[in-house]
Motif scaffolding. Sequence first.
Motif, PDB file in Angstrom:
ATOM      1  N   THR B  38      52.224  47.036 -32.273  1.00 24.11           N
ATOM      2  CA  THR B  38      50.770  47.202 -32.351  1.00 24.11           C
ATOM      3  C   THR B  38      50.205  46.131 -33.272  1.00 24.11           C
ATOM      4  OG1 THR B  38      50.904  49.579 -32.028  1.00 24.11           O
ATOM      5  CG2 THR B  38      48.910  48.763 -33.081  1.00 24.11           C
ATOM      6  N   LEU B 180      38.193  53.516 -30.307  1.00 23.25           N
ATOM      7  CA  LEU B 180      38.001  54.712 -31.123  1.00 23.25           C
ATOM      8  C   LEU B 180      36.627  54.755 -31.794  1.00 23.25           C
ATOM      9  CD1 LEU B 180      41.490  54.939 -32.906  1.00 23.25           C
ATOM     10  CD2 LEU B 180      40.771  55.998 -30.779  1.00 23.25           C
ATOM     11  N   ALA B 188      38.630  60.663 -32.831  1.00 26.02           N
ATOM     12  CA  ALA B 188      39.318  59.376 -32.972  1.00 26.02           C
ATOM     13  C   ALA B 188      40.763  59.594 -33.392  1.00 26.02           C
ATOM     14  CB  ALA B 188      38.593  58.508 -33.996  1.00 26.02           C
ATOM     15  N   ARG B 189      40.936  60.520 -34.285  1.00 29.27           N
ATOM     16  CA  ARG B 189      42.284  60.780 -34.783  1.00 29.27           C
ATOM     17  C   ARG B 189      43.181  61.337 -33.672  1.00 29.27           C
ATOM     18  NH1 ARG B 189      44.060  65.263 -39.200  1.00 29.27           N
ATOM     19  NH2 ARG B 189      46.166  64.518 -39.421  1.00 29.27           N
ATOM     20  N   ALA B 192      43.908  58.570 -31.189  1.00 32.12           N
ATOM     21  CA  ALA B 192      44.875  57.628 -31.776  1.00 32.12           C
ATOM     22  C   ALA B 192      46.282  58.221 -31.729  1.00 32.12           C
ATOM     23  CB  ALA B 192      44.475  57.306 -33.211  1.00 32.12           C
ATOM     24  N   ILE B 195      47.589  57.860 -28.289  1.00 31.15           N
ATOM     25  CA  ILE B 195      47.977  56.468 -27.984  1.00 31.15           C
ATOM     26  C   ILE B 195      49.362  56.184 -28.570  1.00 31.15           C
ATOM     27  CG2 ILE B 195      47.441  54.033 -28.432  1.00 31.15           C
ATOM     28  CD1 ILE B 195      44.464  54.773 -28.362  1.00 31.15           C
ATOM     29  N   TYR B 208      44.549  45.939 -30.552  1.00 30.16           N
ATOM     30  CA  TYR B 208      43.343  46.750 -30.764  1.00 30.16           C
ATOM     31  C   TYR B 208      42.313  45.944 -31.561  1.00 30.16           C
ATOM     32  CZ  TYR B 208      40.466  50.791 -31.858  1.00 30.16           C
ATOM     33  OH  TYR B 208      39.412  51.664 -31.949  1.00 30.16           O
ATOM     34  N   ALA B 210      39.161  46.212 -33.873  1.00 32.92           N
ATOM     35  CA  ALA B 210      38.565  47.273 -34.699  1.00 32.92           C
ATOM     36  C   ALA B 210      37.492  46.713 -35.612  1.00 32.92           C
ATOM     37  CB  ALA B 210      39.647  47.942 -35.537  1.00 32.92           C
ATOM     38  N   ALA B 215      40.765  52.975 -37.959  1.00 32.78           N
ATOM     39  CA  ALA B 215      41.692  52.753 -36.830  1.00 32.78           C
ATOM     40  C   ALA B 215      43.028  52.227 -37.336  1.00 32.78           C
ATOM     41  CB  ALA B 215      41.074  51.767 -35.846  1.00 32.78           C
ATOM     42  N   TRP B 218      45.114  55.205 -38.478  1.00 33.49           N
ATOM     43  CA  TRP B 218      45.694  56.076 -37.457  1.00 33.49           C
ATOM     44  C   TRP B 218      46.710  55.358 -36.585  1.00 33.49           C
ATOM     45  CZ3 TRP B 218      44.749  59.992 -39.800  1.00 33.49           C
ATOM     46  CH2 TRP B 218      43.495  60.426 -40.188  1.00 33.49           C
ATOM     47  N   LEU B 219      46.463  54.078 -36.288  1.00 33.76           N
ATOM     48  CA  LEU B 219      47.335  53.392 -35.332  1.00 33.76           C
ATOM     49  C   LEU B 219      48.490  52.667 -36.003  1.00 33.76           C
ATOM     50  CD1 LEU B 219      44.593  51.917 -32.972  1.00 33.76           C
ATOM     51  CD2 LEU B 219      46.159  53.778 -32.454  1.00 33.76           C
TER      52      LEU B 219
END
Lengths: 276, 531
Positions: B38, B180, B188-189, B192, B195, B208, B210, B215, B218-219
């Motif tokens: 990621t 998100l 959003a949480r 995420a 995902i 991503y 952002a 974000a 979470w990611l």
Amino acid sequence: MTSAAAQLAPGAAPPLRKFARIAGFAGLGAIAVLAGASGVIARAPAGAAGIGPALRPPSFDFLFGTDLLGRDVASEILHALTVTAADAAIAATVVLAAGSLFGFLAARLPWRIGDLGLWLMGVLNAAPALLLAILFVGLSSREYAPLAAGLAAAPAAFLRAFAKARELSRSRHAEYARASGIGAMALLKRDLAYEIRDDGISTAARALAAVAITLSTLSFFGFGAVPPARDLGLMIGAARATYFDAWWTAAFPALALILFVFCARLAAGLDEGERP
Amino acid sequence: MSEADAAVLSIADLTIIRAGAPLPELERFSLQLNPGQTAIVLGETGCGKEALFRALCGASRPDERISGAIRFGSLGPALPQDRQGSGLRVAYLPCVDQGVLSPSADVLSQFVRILARRLGLPRASAREELRLALGRIEGAPPVAALRGRPGSLDPGVLAWGFLAVTLAQSPDLVLADHALSQLSPMQARNIAGAIIAAQKQLGFALLYAARGTLATTWLGGRVLVMRAGKIVEEGPAERLASSHAHAYTQMLYKSATVQSPVQKHTIRGEPILQVRGLRFAAKKSERNTADGITLDLRRGASLAIVGEPGSGRRELMRAMLGLDKPAAGRTIFDSVDIGILSRSMVSRLRRRVAFITGDDDVLDPRMTVRDTVEEPLRAHLNLSREHVAGYREAALKRVGLNSIPGERTVAMLSSFDRRRLQIARAIVSVPRLAVIEEPQRGLGPLEQSVMIDLLKDFRAQEGPAFLILTANFALARALADDAMVLKDRHVVERGSLAELVRAPQDAYTRRLIEAVVPRPEEGLSQAVLQG
């Protein structure tokens, strides 16, 4: 990747449409000058017969030829253009008042009065504008043909304006304004002002094009202009008997009408009135 | 096989220059993404991530000149348009308000059409794929929930739908463009989380874009902080959130963290809003109403109604202010029972209310900046343009919009400018009550921080009572004294905000708080988030 800043301002026209509008207004302006100065520019007064030999084809002496009574077709077109333009302007004003403005106001009337107006105009709009105009002329007289043509085109303008006003009154920004105490009248004034600024010219030019065709068709069938005043429709109608022997008697008035309508449509930015 | 050969996306020295622009939109950007990895490109609007994503999607503007290399999969340097030839499945996960969907068509049928085209399937099969994809995602709604036009659906439901369309393509690479943002922190949480779970299962690489730092929390993964087209620094989120990061990165993280609590305002006497046993329905036709809600809001005080979209917070506000007729109960606003007033009188009373929302459509896009600010004064007090000019200029100056030409239309303003314009409009109307609904939605961290400062200043100087509708406890904590947590139109918990955050009694409240202040084991430590 969205950017609010990238959005075009409402009413902002793409360059091609801007150019079309400028060209259309230039054309309409030229037509207005020609029509206004027709008494000076025209070779003969309106309806003057025997200016030349009957049915003379276009030549250096008579640019657009002569008709059956020896009238100079070019002079007659200039005079007829004056009548057509003046009648179309009156009819377009009727369309704007009885159609667009009324439709805009009706959308905000309480107790479903607006819906009743919508239904009524929807029914009227289902009938062809020409037949409605003939009906109105029949109920009044040929002198009121511009009024009849305007009223016949009003339902379509009403429906467009009504739909637009409903969309505006149900928009988020209208809801927000009402929630913070902006009154209905203030909102109406605001919407009307922006609508006139952004769409007023297009709407007027569109109405002008529509009623010019209706008026000319009325005259063509003998329901419009009252002789001795002749508009372009009446000229085309009068040339029916000689058209196959003397094409210029009908073709040039028809070209003048096409030019007038084309300029009006260009001035409207070739906008059909529907928005995405 | 070398690491470069395994990469699903390799970008080398990508530079994007827009004709006539003084600086490149993106300058010598390099990135390599392997399966399962990621990368989050973090930055404010205009930092270059938009140009990067346009280039990756093959949707660059005609006046953008691109140099450098983008390689999808193991093929040689290629243009983005050629990525189909690489055999790589690239899926695009947009933000819910990006205008990807037609506003006038059914969402489900649009998703089915997209999926049918992407997978080359008949629509019936694509619909089944979508149903299966939604079924595989924990917490996703059933396929029937996607029935309706985009405007009528909750952003959370739309986001689940977009995610299902993305995952149904079994992608090798997902390009998520602010996917998100526009969602409540809890939504959003959850998304995420979905995902990350799907990434573990399918092994796709995720890039991503952002605006906000949440974000990154979470990611996880690698974060590339961008500014003015350049990478400021990159690294894991935990390091970037620490004090060892670049000053700009620290500023981004600090401005997005839980704001310092609002200073306790002195409660100045009589209540401005008294609600007694108010019952309201979600829809006019619905008979199921909320418990009778009772609350008092005093002059200058600030109350946050905290709940997810659909919790009934907006319906409660509408019923309280007489915008909708409540099923039962009464509201006394500024010592007047609005239930006994005519519609026009209620409308006059509402002149004392200002609204500041995170919705960009609440200002008429045709109006100029000048008219937008002047309207309350001119409509309410019938003042001439000359008389209101001073108030207008002062308000615009306070929100930092005085440099924008007054004749510019709202449609030409950015989201941030529109929000500030709403505050300027509120300032000139000197309201008794300000209704504030998610004013920070969709903004970058610095912009959010500015918005909160402006709102605090507005409250301090004009002294309206604040009624804050939010799903974000961080916003509530920054602006409110007290909070009332609403779920399914029932009050779950209420009390002083500091107390609620410190010791929430209800599990729902706890989840809402944890959506913005994660537990240490979930990523960044709470201490780091609180700056």
